[in-house]
Design a protein around this motif. Structure first.
Motif, PDB file in Angstrom:
ATOM      1  N   LYS A  42     -49.155  11.397 -86.067  1.00 51.46           N
ATOM      2  CA  LYS A  42     -49.901  12.801 -86.492  1.00 51.46           C
ATOM      3  C   LYS A  42     -50.990  14.081 -86.162  1.00 51.46           C
ATOM      4  N   HIS A  43     -51.554  13.218 -85.118  1.00 49.94           N
ATOM      5  CA  HIS A  43     -52.276  13.979 -85.154  1.00 49.94           C
ATOM      6  C   HIS A  43     -52.788  13.938 -83.405  1.00 49.94           C
ATOM      7  N   ILE A  44     -52.211  14.806 -82.274  1.00 51.34           N
ATOM      8  CA  ILE A  44     -52.505  14.609 -81.054  1.00 51.34           C
ATOM      9  C   ILE A  44     -53.436  15.562 -80.476  1.00 51.34           C
ATOM     10  N   LEU A  45     -54.194  15.238 -79.337  1.00 48.72           N
ATOM     11  CA  LEU A  45     -55.167  15.725 -78.619  1.00 48.72           C
ATOM     12  C   LEU A  45     -55.144  15.753 -77.395  1.00 48.72           C
ATOM     13  N   ILE A  46     -54.391  16.543 -77.124  1.00 46.71           N
ATOM     14  CA  ILE A  46     -54.585  16.746 -75.457  1.00 46.71           C
ATOM     15  C   ILE A  46     -56.345  17.914 -74.708  1.00 46.71           C
ATOM     16  N   VAL A  47     -55.933  16.931 -73.936  1.00 46.23           N
ATOM     17  CA  VAL A  47     -57.849  17.785 -73.623  1.00 46.23           C
ATOM     18  C   VAL A  47     -57.572  18.058 -71.970  1.00 46.23           C
ATOM     19  N   GLY A  48     -57.835  18.758 -71.319  1.00 43.25           N
ATOM     20  CA  GLY A  48     -57.892  19.117 -70.273  1.00 43.25           C
ATOM     21  C   GLY A  48     -57.748  20.962 -69.854  1.00 43.25           C
ATOM     22  N   LYS A  61     -67.059  19.654 -77.820  1.00 43.31           N
ATOM     23  CA  LYS A  61     -65.749  19.236 -78.626  1.00 43.31           C
ATOM     24  C   LYS A  61     -65.363  18.770 -78.422  1.00 43.31           C
ATOM     25  N   ALA A  62     -64.866  18.232 -77.063  1.00 45.79           N
ATOM     26  CA  ALA A  62     -63.720  17.171 -76.766  1.00 45.79           C
ATOM     27  C   ALA A  62     -63.654  15.900 -77.202  1.00 45.79           C
ATOM     28  N   LEU A  63     -64.758  15.865 -76.896  1.00 49.21           N
ATOM     29  CA  LEU A  63     -65.548  14.177 -77.689  1.00 49.21           C
ATOM     30  C   LEU A  63     -65.861  14.375 -78.825  1.00 49.21           C
ATOM     31  N   ASP A  64     -66.217  15.215 -80.130  1.00 49.44           N
ATOM     32  CA  ASP A  64     -66.458  15.100 -81.540  1.00 49.44           C
ATOM     33  C   ASP A  64     -64.683  14.897 -81.793  1.00 49.44           C
ATOM     34  N   ALA A  65     -63.365  15.581 -80.954  1.00 46.95           N
ATOM     35  CA  ALA A  65     -62.396  15.438 -81.403  1.00 46.95           C
ATOM     36  C   ALA A  65     -61.180  14.505 -81.367  1.00 46.95           C
ATOM     37  N   ALA A  66     -61.820  13.657 -80.227  1.00 48.78           N
ATOM     38  CA  ALA A  66     -61.210  12.477 -79.393  1.00 48.78           C
ATOM     39  C   ALA A  66     -61.426  11.219 -80.564  1.00 48.78           C
ATOM     40  N   LYS A  67     -62.545  11.581 -81.738  1.00 51.69           N
ATOM     41  CA  LYS A  67     -62.505   9.876 -82.375  1.00 51.69           C
ATOM     42  C   LYS A  67     -61.495  10.695 -83.483  1.00 51.69           C
ATOM     43  N   VAL A 100     -55.105  10.830 -77.814  1.00 54.07           N
ATOM     44  CA  VAL A 100     -56.017  11.385 -77.348  1.00 54.07           C
ATOM     45  C   VAL A 100     -54.791  11.774 -75.647  1.00 54.07           C
ATOM     46  N   ILE A 101     -55.171  12.229 -75.479  1.00 52.86           N
ATOM     47  CA  ILE A 101     -54.039  12.705 -73.454  1.00 52.86           C
ATOM     48  C   ILE A 101     -55.209  13.945 -73.174  1.00 52.86           C
ATOM     49  N   VAL A 144     -65.636   6.503 -75.965  1.00 51.68           N
ATOM     50  CA  VAL A 144     -65.322   6.563 -77.415  1.00 51.68           C
ATOM     51  C   VAL A 144     -63.388   6.570 -77.297  1.00 51.68           C
ATOM     52  N   ARG A 145     -62.598   6.617 -76.523  1.00 51.76           N
ATOM     53  CA  ARG A 145     -61.507   6.291 -75.784  1.00 51.76           C
ATOM     54  C   ARG A 145     -60.705   5.329 -75.309  1.00 51.76           C
ATOM     55  N   LYS A 146     -60.695   4.235 -75.159  1.00 48.56           N
ATOM     56  CA  LYS A 146     -60.448   2.956 -74.321  1.00 48.56           C
ATOM     57  C   LYS A 146     -59.117   3.457 -74.261  1.00 48.56           C
ATOM     58  N   ASP A 147     -58.501   3.819 -75.602  1.00 55.50           N
ATOM     59  CA  ASP A 147     -56.651   3.825 -75.313  1.00 55.50           C
ATOM     60  C   ASP A 147     -56.748   4.846 -74.699  1.00 55.50           C
ATOM     61  N   LEU A 148     -57.526   5.856 -74.077  1.00 55.94           N
ATOM     62  CA  LEU A 148     -56.895   7.774 -73.653  1.00 55.94           C
ATOM     63  C   LEU A 148     -56.202   7.437 -72.492  1.00 55.94           C
TER      64      LEU A 148
END
Length: 613
Positions: free
Chosen positions: A342-348, A437-443, A448-449, A484-488
């Motif tokens: 339902k919710h994807i975070l793209i960082v980078g 901001k990215a770390l907060d959103a990743a939780k 998280v990609i 924060v996300r081992k499954d990154l």
């Protein structure tokens, strides 16, 4: 037109008319001879699409909207497909688009070997292996030249660095030349029937490549039987007499003093003084006319062709899809299932960066370019929330180059090329803000990609990287995200290898993509969500660190004198295999989502992978 008719044409030309054919009269064009029905010869960069048009005598874009064109995957991406059919189909599109834009020659493909991953133009080339490069470049040339347009293979030869590229002398032994640096060029000429070859800026064993008697007369003409024409790189000529006698047919440069080029008024003067025989000029004109005749420029029905055709975009997407390499998938996180997300975070920064208008002469005005963020939205539609955070700050914008940069591009140590990652207080503060901001959103995200790597601040003509380290503090950001996300899911977008040693053993999911053209972002989304099974294989070894690379000891010459290729033939996997050095990922490596099981003999070997959806 038959060869004897070409001789008749040469026989009725004036010396001025001949001289006009062998040097630039505009930045990308020579003089024609209207009274004889000989048109000007028009060239265009580059390897990733037909470049935008410039004014005749200045590096100012014309500024109209007709020259938006298709953006093709880089040559490194093509090589990563290991698929000659993909190379051929991509070549057909490149040739068609260039002809549709009214060009006579496309300045592509580039096939210099990746001696060192630091080379700024590695993304324009086809990796580290001469056999792979040869197998991929031949169909690419054949596809281009189906369209009554010349392919110009470059840069001949051993153009392995951008640092001091116009002055450095490469010292290379004969065996290394014949086994490593020549085979792809030889195949391009003999099998691909390339119409033109571009000389390199650098020297080879003491002589400038653009008028190197050994390279152009002995190897290219005599040994390989090349009967097309040799063009200089823009500004690569250094001497009139050497250019006249040592195999160069056409001189181009970056300046507007066209009549002062070495093969213009200075050459005419030497001919008139009897110091250079006019037959030497005739040979050059003959080589150019022969190519023009094969392109149906003199009296034939020439193809008109078109560009930005809808059906071509499907083929370019397929090329991008087949180039993407799955490097790690230890926990079978990939492929993702959109029905469970339902919710994807793209960082980078590369998650939403556009790359077409950067890299040097590879720049183009892309009709469009799909970023990974856009591709993800297009694929998933409205039922998935996709959040984007850049994660790190890039103060230098590599996609927008200063107008007229090329006029200064031959100046060594120009301030223009000093684009290294600065460590000022602004960057540090912005990085902290973006990272948090990215770390907060990743939780809070389901997935998280991370999509980072390099851009055309670093993969760029005229400048080599100083290290393999990721710029912009990315190593720290990736480590923080992993905490924060081992499954990154980590996606590297680069034109050449980077040092991943800081976090490689901590991540389970890793994907390599490239500067993958107008459909690259959508192709990446398809791979991540299992719409396409990854099939790309690395065309170059990915080292653990720079110290492991074969050219590390001799490295890149930081002065304008010479670089000795002490590693000889042992570049790429030859070096790693013979010295028992374990790379991060070997040449030819690439996983897929396919399940398979192999059994046989006294021992069974079973290997299972998750089903491809």
């Amino acid at each position: 037109m038959k060869e004897n008719q070409l001789e008749e044409l040469i026989g009725i030309m004036t010396l001025d008319e001949k001289i006009g054919m062998i040097h630039g009269n505009q930045l990308f064009q020579t003089k024609g001879i209207e009274r004889l029905g000989i048109p000007p010869f028009i060239s265009s960069d580059g390897p990733m699409g037909c470049r935008m048009d410039y004014k005749p005598a200045s590096w100012q874009v014309i500024g109209q909207n007709y020259d938006y064109t298709s953006y093709l995957p880089s040559n490194t991406a093509l090589a990563a497909t290991w698929n000659p059919d993909i190379s051929y189909e991509t070549g057909k599109i490149l040739g068609k688009e260039a002809r549709g834009r009214g060009k006579d020659m496309i300045l592509a493909p580039g096939i210099n070997m990746m001696r060192t991953p630091l080379c700024g133009r590695s993304f324009e080339y086809m990796g580290e292996d001469p056999y792979l490069a040869a197998e991929m470049v031949v169909p690419l040339i054949q596809g281009i030249q189906e369209n009554d347009i010349a392919a110009c293979v470059k840069h001949f030869a051993v153009n392995s660095q951008e640092t001091n590229r116009t002055t450095v002398n490469a010292i290379v032994d004969e065996r290394t030349l014949q086994e490593i640096y020549f085979p792809a060029f030889k195949a391009a000429v003999q099998k691909g029937k390339a119409a033109a070859v571009m000389g390199a800026y650098n020297k080879l064993n003491g002589s400038y490549c653009c008028h190197n008697d050994y390279l152009l007369n002995e190897v290219l003409r005599k040994d390989w039987g090349f009967d097309g024409f040799v063009i200089s790189d823009w500004g690569g000529v250094k001497d009139t007499v050497e250019a006249a006698f040592h195999g160069l047919d056409m001189e181009m440069s970056v300046t507007d003093n066209f009549d002062e080029y070495y093969m213009a008024a200075p050459l005419k003067k030497l001919v008139e003084e009897g110091k250079i025989p006019e037959n030497i000029i005739n040979d050059k004109v003959r080589n150019i006319l022969r190519v023009m005749n094969r392109l149906n420029m003199l009296d034939g029905e020439r193809k008109a062709d078109s560009y930005n055709d809808t059906e071509d975009r499907i083929q370019l997407r397929k090329a991008a899809e087949e180039s993407i390499v799955l490097l790690k998938n230890k926990q079978n996180i990939l492929p993702l299932d959109e029905k469970k997300i339902k919710h994807i975070l793209i960082v980078g920064d590369n998650g939403d960066r556009l790359h077409a208008l950067g890299g040097g002469s590879a720049e183009i005005k892309a009709l469009y370019e799909i970023s990974p963020l856009l591709g993800m939205h297009m694929l998933l539609g409205g039922n998935v929330t996709i959040q984007y955070e850049p994660g790190y700050y890039t103060s230098v914008v590599g996609n927008v180059w200063d107008e007229g940069w090329q006029a200064n591009s031959l100046e060594e140590d120009s301030a223009f090329w000093n684009r290294e990652d600065s460590k000022n207080s602004e960057r540090a503060e912005k990085n902290r803000e973006y990272r948090q901001k990215a770390l907060d959103a990743a939780k809070n995200a389901d997935v998280v990609i991370y999509i980072g790597g390099l851009n055309h601040d670093y993969d760029v003509e005229g400048m080599d990287r100083r290290s393999l380290k990721l710029p912009y503090g990315q190593d720290t950001l990736i480590l923080d995200l992993l905490s924060v996300r081992k499954d990154l899911i980590v996606v590297m977008m680069t034109g050449s290898p980077v040092d991943m040693s800081a976090w490689l053993d901590k991540t389970d999911t890793l994907v390599q993509t490239w500067y993958n053209g107008m459909e690259g972002g959508y192709a990446l989304a398809e791979i991540l969500f299992g719409k396409v099974n990854p099939s790309g294989k690395l065309p170059e070894t990915f080292p653990m660190t720079l110290a492991d690379t074969p050219a590390c000891q001799s490295g890149i010459s930081q002065d304008d004198k010479e670089i000795i290729y002490t590693e000889g033939v042992f570049i790429g996997y030859r070096h790693y295999d013979s010295n028992h050095i374990k790379p991060a990922f070997p040449f030819g490596f690439g996983l897929s989502y396919t399940d398979f099981s192999v059994t046989g003999g006294k021992s069974d070997w079973n290997r299972q992978k998750r089903h491809f959806r």
